[in-house]
Design a protein around this motif. Sequence first.
Motif, PDB file in Angstrom:
ATOM      1  N   HIS A  87       0.541  -1.376  -0.089  1.00  0.00           N
ATOM      2  CA  HIS A  87      -0.476   0.003   0.090  1.00  0.00           C
ATOM      3  C   HIS A  87       1.104   1.030   0.113  1.00  0.00           C
ATOM      4  N   PRO A  88       0.883   2.496  -0.914  1.00  0.00           N
ATOM      5  CA  PRO A  88       1.667   3.185  -1.234  1.00  0.00           C
ATOM      6  C   PRO A  88       2.180   4.048   0.505  1.00  0.00           C
ATOM      7  N   SER A  89       0.883   4.250   1.157  1.00  0.00           N
ATOM      8  CA  SER A  89       0.587   5.079   2.774  1.00  0.00           C
ATOM      9  C   SER A  89       1.849   4.112   3.313  1.00  0.00           C
ATOM     10  N   LEU A  90       2.119   2.546   3.265  1.00  0.00           N
ATOM     11  CA  LEU A  90       3.151   2.066   4.046  1.00  0.00           C
ATOM     12  C   LEU A  90       4.167   2.201   3.456  1.00  0.00           C
ATOM     13  N   GLN A  91       4.733   2.815   2.244  1.00  0.00           N
ATOM     14  CA  GLN A  91       5.558   3.076   0.985  1.00  0.00           C
ATOM     15  C   GLN A  91       7.140   4.103   2.216  1.00  0.00           C
ATOM     16  N   PRO A  92       6.580   4.914   3.102  1.00  0.00           N
ATOM     17  CA  PRO A  92       7.552   5.819   3.584  1.00  0.00           C
ATOM     18  C   PRO A  92       8.549   5.107   4.554  1.00  0.00           C
ATOM     19  N   SER A  93       7.474   4.404   5.370  1.00  0.00           N
ATOM     20  CA  SER A  93       8.148   3.509   6.721  1.00  0.00           C
ATOM     21  C   SER A  93       8.734   2.801   6.559  1.00  0.00           C
ATOM     22  N   ILE A  94       8.475   1.329   4.825  1.00  0.00           N
ATOM     23  CA  ILE A  94       9.393   1.016   4.591  1.00  0.00           C
ATOM     24  C   ILE A  94      10.622   1.358   4.113  1.00  0.00           C
ATOM     25  N   ASP A  95      10.559   2.239   3.503  1.00  0.00           N
ATOM     26  CA  ASP A  95      11.392   3.046   2.898  1.00  0.00           C
ATOM     27  C   ASP A  95      13.090   3.332   4.164  1.00  0.00           C
TER      28      ASP A  95
END
Length: 274
Positions: free
Chosen positions: A4-12
């Motif tokens: 989900h796009p909203s999770l990507q910043p945390s994953i990055d």
Amino acid sequence: MTVHPSLQPSIDAWSHSIEAISELVKPLVEGEWNRATDLPGWSVRDIVSHIIGLESEMLGDPRPIHSLPRDLYHVRTEFARRMELQVDVRRHHTGPEMTAELEYMVIRRARSLRNETRDPETVLRTPLGEDRTLAYALRQRAFDVWVHEQDLRHALNLPGNLDSPGAQLTRDLLLLALPKVVAKDAGAPADSAVVFDVGGALEFMRTVRVDAQGNGTIDESVSLGPAVTLAMDWETFFRLACGRVRPAAVAGQVKIDGDRPLADAVLEHFAITP
């Protein structure tokens, strides 16, 4: 399905910090693994053990069966005992054993995150024993890993990544806590404002406003005539907010303009991490 796009910043942010930690500890000799950090009772090895343990639990690995020694002076609460278990079980591991386990965990966790297809609002049990949404859990893990990266850098005298994705995520999380710190914990008077002017690797200015009912809000607008302005660099800001230093230890790095007792109260309650 994809992440989900909203999770990507945390994953990055998590990926950037965990890879930095792997690079930091890979060349360490045994004595450096034992070097003390700002966390009471914890060495460089202990911080890495903590990270390995919590990320392994995020993968669903069972917590180790292990009895803690009774003489750990820094373990005073049930929360601390929970955090200490994954640390103490690895206290006698060698440097090569630590790096091998860390690298294996990173491979597994990165694969898991690449294949993450759950909704951000999915509720799961975190390593802290709390039921939280997936979005919250990933954000907290990115925050925790970046802060511990900085703990390691400080102990090893290898500064860096103060403006990384993890740093920016950490800034945003810490700012969310400031209204409570100012309005409730420090007891700022109604209809007052406290300005935080932060420079260095991450520059920002925020104003916490306390309304007539004593509730705090935060915004980016400049306040005319605030009750107090606290100016410091980013490293001092996050080290205070994460409880790594006491206000007295960095008094020379914090410039106070305005109501001194209120400033002291804000700084006294500035630490928001357990």
